[in-house]
Design a protein around this motif. Structure first.
Motif, mmCIF file in Angstrom:
data_model
loop_
_atom_site.group_PDB
_atom_site.id
_atom_site.type_symbol
_atom_site.label_atom_id
_atom_site.label_comp_id
_atom_site.label_asym_id
_atom_site.label_seq_id
_atom_site.Cartn_x
_atom_site.Cartn_y
_atom_site.Cartn_z
ATOM 1 N N HIS A 106 47.997 41.967 37.801
ATOM 2 C CA HIS A 106 48.967 40.898 37.501
ATOM 3 C C HIS A 106 49.363 40.956 36.020
ATOM 4 O O HIS A 106 48.686 41.599 35.216
ATOM 5 N N ASN A 107 50.439 40.266 35.683
ATOM 6 C CA ASN A 107 50.895 40.204 34.290
ATOM 7 C C ASN A 107 50.595 38.859 33.655
ATOM 8 O O ASN A 107 51.347 38.381 32.818
ATOM 9 N N GLY A 108 49.520 38.206 34.074
ATOM 10 C CA GLY A 108 49.152 36.920 33.498
ATOM 11 C C GLY A 108 49.526 35.741 34.363
ATOM 12 O O GLY A 108 49.187 34.602 34.043
ATOM 13 N N LYS A 109 50.254 35.970 35.442
ATOM 14 C CA LYS A 109 50.553 34.915 36.404
ATOM 15 C C LYS A 109 50.356 35.495 37.800
ATOM 16 O O LYS A 109 50.400 36.716 38.000
ATOM 17 N N TRP A 110 50.105 34.616 38.766
ATOM 18 C CA TRP A 110 49.840 35.052 40.132
ATOM 19 C C TRP A 110 50.985 35.922 40.638
ATOM 20 O O TRP A 110 52.150 35.573 40.478
ATOM 21 N N ASP A 111 50.657 37.053 41.236
ATOM 22 C CA ASP A 111 51.668 38.002 41.680
ATOM 23 C C ASP A 111 51.275 38.540 43.052
ATOM 24 O O ASP A 111 50.286 39.269 43.179
ATOM 25 N N THR A 112 52.050 38.210 44.077
ATOM 26 C CA THR A 112 51.738 38.660 45.444
ATOM 27 C C THR A 112 52.051 40.134 45.667
ATOM 28 O O THR A 112 51.728 40.673 46.721
ATOM 29 N N GLY A 113 52.623 40.799 44.692
ATOM 30 C CA GLY A 113 52.866 42.240 44.784
ATOM 31 C C GLY A 113 51.749 43.062 44.143
ATOM 32 O O GLY A 113 51.842 44.278 44.075
ATOM 33 N N LYS A 114 50.704 42.376 43.685
ATOM 34 C CA LYS A 114 49.566 43.040 43.041
ATOM 35 C C LYS A 114 48.299 42.751 43.847
ATOM 36 O O LYS A 114 48.296 41.926 44.757
ATOM 37 N N TYR A 115 47.197 43.412 43.494
ATOM 38 C CA TYR A 115 45.953 43.204 44.223
ATOM 39 C C TYR A 115 45.510 41.759 44.104
ATOM 40 O O TYR A 115 45.539 41.159 43.024
ATOM 41 N N ARG A 116 45.081 41.194 45.235
ATOM 42 C CA ARG A 116 44.526 39.847 45.245
ATOM 43 C C ARG A 116 43.510 39.751 46.374
ATOM 44 O O ARG A 116 43.712 40.292 47.453
ATOM 45 N N LEU A 117 42.412 39.079 46.089
ATOM 46 C CA LEU A 117 41.343 38.856 47.049
ATOM 47 C C LEU A 117 41.460 37.406 47.489
ATOM 48 O O LEU A 117 41.281 36.493 46.682
ATOM 49 N N GLU A 118 41.807 37.180 48.772
ATOM 50 C CA GLU A 118 42.064 35.826 49.285
ATOM 51 C C GLU A 118 41.218 35.575 50.525
ATOM 52 O O GLU A 118 41.378 36.241 51.540
ATOM 53 N N VAL A 119 40.315 34.588 50.430
ATOM 54 C CA VAL A 119 39.415 34.257 51.523
ATOM 55 C C VAL A 119 39.235 32.734 51.547
ATOM 56 O O VAL A 119 39.484 32.054 50.562
ATOM 57 N N GLY A 120 38.773 32.192 52.677
ATOM 58 C CA GLY A 120 38.618 30.753 52.830
ATOM 59 C C GLY A 120 37.249 30.212 52.491
ATOM 60 O O GLY A 120 37.021 29.020 52.613
ATOM 61 N N ASP A 121 36.295 31.036 52.093
ATOM 62 C CA ASP A 121 34.963 30.557 51.746
ATOM 63 C C ASP A 121 34.604 31.170 50.394
ATOM 64 O O ASP A 121 35.492 31.375 49.581
ATOM 65 N N PHE A 122 33.337 31.472 50.143
ATOM 66 C CA PHE A 122 33.018 32.197 48.922
ATOM 67 C C PHE A 122 33.792 33.510 48.984
ATOM 68 O O PHE A 122 33.597 34.309 49.892
ATOM 69 N N VAL A 123 34.673 33.722 48.059
ATOM 70 C CA VAL A 123 35.510 34.919 48.069
ATOM 71 C C VAL A 123 34.711 36.115 47.553
ATOM 72 O O VAL A 123 34.671 37.166 48.178
ATOM 73 N N LEU A 124 34.074 35.930 46.419
ATOM 74 C CA LEU A 124 33.297 36.984 45.778
ATOM 75 C C LEU A 124 31.943 36.401 45.388
ATOM 76 O O LEU A 124 31.852 35.581 44.485
ATOM 77 N N ARG A 125 30.909 36.791 46.111
ATOM 78 C CA ARG A 125 29.553 36.300 45.848
ATOM 79 C C ARG A 125 28.783 37.415 45.150
ATOM 80 O O ARG A 125 28.709 38.528 45.656
ATOM 81 N N ILE A 126 28.197 37.097 44.003
ATOM 82 C CA ILE A 126 27.488 38.087 43.203
ATOM 83 C C ILE A 126 26.032 37.653 43.068
ATOM 84 O O ILE A 126 25.756 36.593 42.511
ATOM 85 N N THR A 127 25.116 38.459 43.588
ATOM 86 C CA THR A 127 23.688 38.173 43.440
ATOM 87 C C THR A 127 23.013 39.192 42.528
ATOM 88 O O THR A 127 21.809 39.127 42.334
ATOM 89 N N GLU A 128 23.779 40.119 42.011
ATOM 90 C CA GLU A 128 23.250 41.138 41.098
ATOM 91 C C GLU A 128 23.611 40.780 39.661
ATOM 92 O O GLU A 128 24.607 40.118 39.406
ATOM 93 N N ASP A 129 22.799 41.268 38.748
ATOM 94 C CA ASP A 129 23.107 41.123 37.327
ATOM 95 C C ASP A 129 23.922 42.325 36.874
ATOM 96 O O ASP A 129 23.985 43.340 37.558
ATOM 97 N N TYR A 130 24.541 42.190 35.733
ATOM 98 C CA TYR A 130 25.285 43.266 35.097
ATOM 99 C C TYR A 130 26.464 43.732 35.951
ATOM 100 O O TYR A 130 26.557 44.882 36.358
ATOM 101 N N VAL A 131 27.354 42.788 36.183
ATOM 102 C CA VAL A 131 28.588 43.059 36.915
ATOM 103 C C VAL A 131 29.739 42.697 35.985
ATOM 104 O O VAL A 131 29.733 41.642 35.357
#
Length: 182
Positions: A106-131
């Motif tokens: 994106h160029n600083g604003k939401w852009d539907t022509g660029k990569y986007r991760l869209e989900v209805g619950d936890f979208v990205l869950r991180i249980t590891e360190d150093y990400v």
């Protein structure tokens, strides 16, 4: 020719420094970067971030590697599979990096022509360190429920870095307890 004591001293230091570097080479090498590409059009290694995580999960410390998910290309549809980063072994020099290239970012604003991760619950869950996450668009949508949910949820004990990213939440109906990063 007689050398003065000061010159002998400096020459001795230079000789010992040279000998030390020559016979004791540094054993500290940078970890190997393993880059895998994620593209919607199928020309990369994976077509979703979740598939990359499942396919690349490993002990980065033992392998002496840095795992890099390079999200590339144009995206007409969102990536709609929730991602859980878990089951890896990482440390400060053997980490996970997820980023978008210029074409997918994106160029600083939401852009539907660029990569986007869209989900209805936890979208990205991180249980590891150093990400490290750079340049992503993450959207969570909820219409009901009061259980705490987040676009990005972290439950590690070390560090994560999130930069140049847009996190969007869409609430409607009786939905509550929604966080961008939790």
């Amino acid at each position: 020719m007689i050398l003065k004591p000061k010159i002998i001293f400096y020459l001795s230091i230079a000789f010992f420094a040279f000998a030390f570097l020559l016979f004791n080479p540094s054993t500290t090498n940078a970890a190997t970067e393993v880059i895998r590409t994620i593209r919607e059009d199928g020309t990369g290694d994976y077509t979703s971030l979740a598939a990359w995580e499942a396919g690349e999960q490993r002990d980065l410390v033992a392998a002496d590697e840095i795992a890099i998910a390079q999200i590339d290309g144009s995206w007409t549809n969102p990536d709609t599979t929730a991602v859980t980063i878990s089951g890896w072994t990482t440390d400060a020099t053997h980490y996970i990096k997820i980023y978008t290239t210029t074409e997918a970012r994106h160029n600083g604003k939401w852009d539907t022509g660029k990569y986007r991760l869209e989900v209805g619950d936890f979208v990205l869950r991180i249980t590891e360190d150093y990400v490290r996450i750079d340049g992503m668009q993450v959207k969570i949508t909820r219409s009901s429920g009061t259980i705490t949910r987040a676009a990005i949820g972290y439950s590690g004990a070390g560090e994560i870095q999130i930069s140049n990213s847009i996190i969007r939440g869409v609430l409607s109906g009786s939905a509550g307890n929604l966080y961008g990063i939790y």
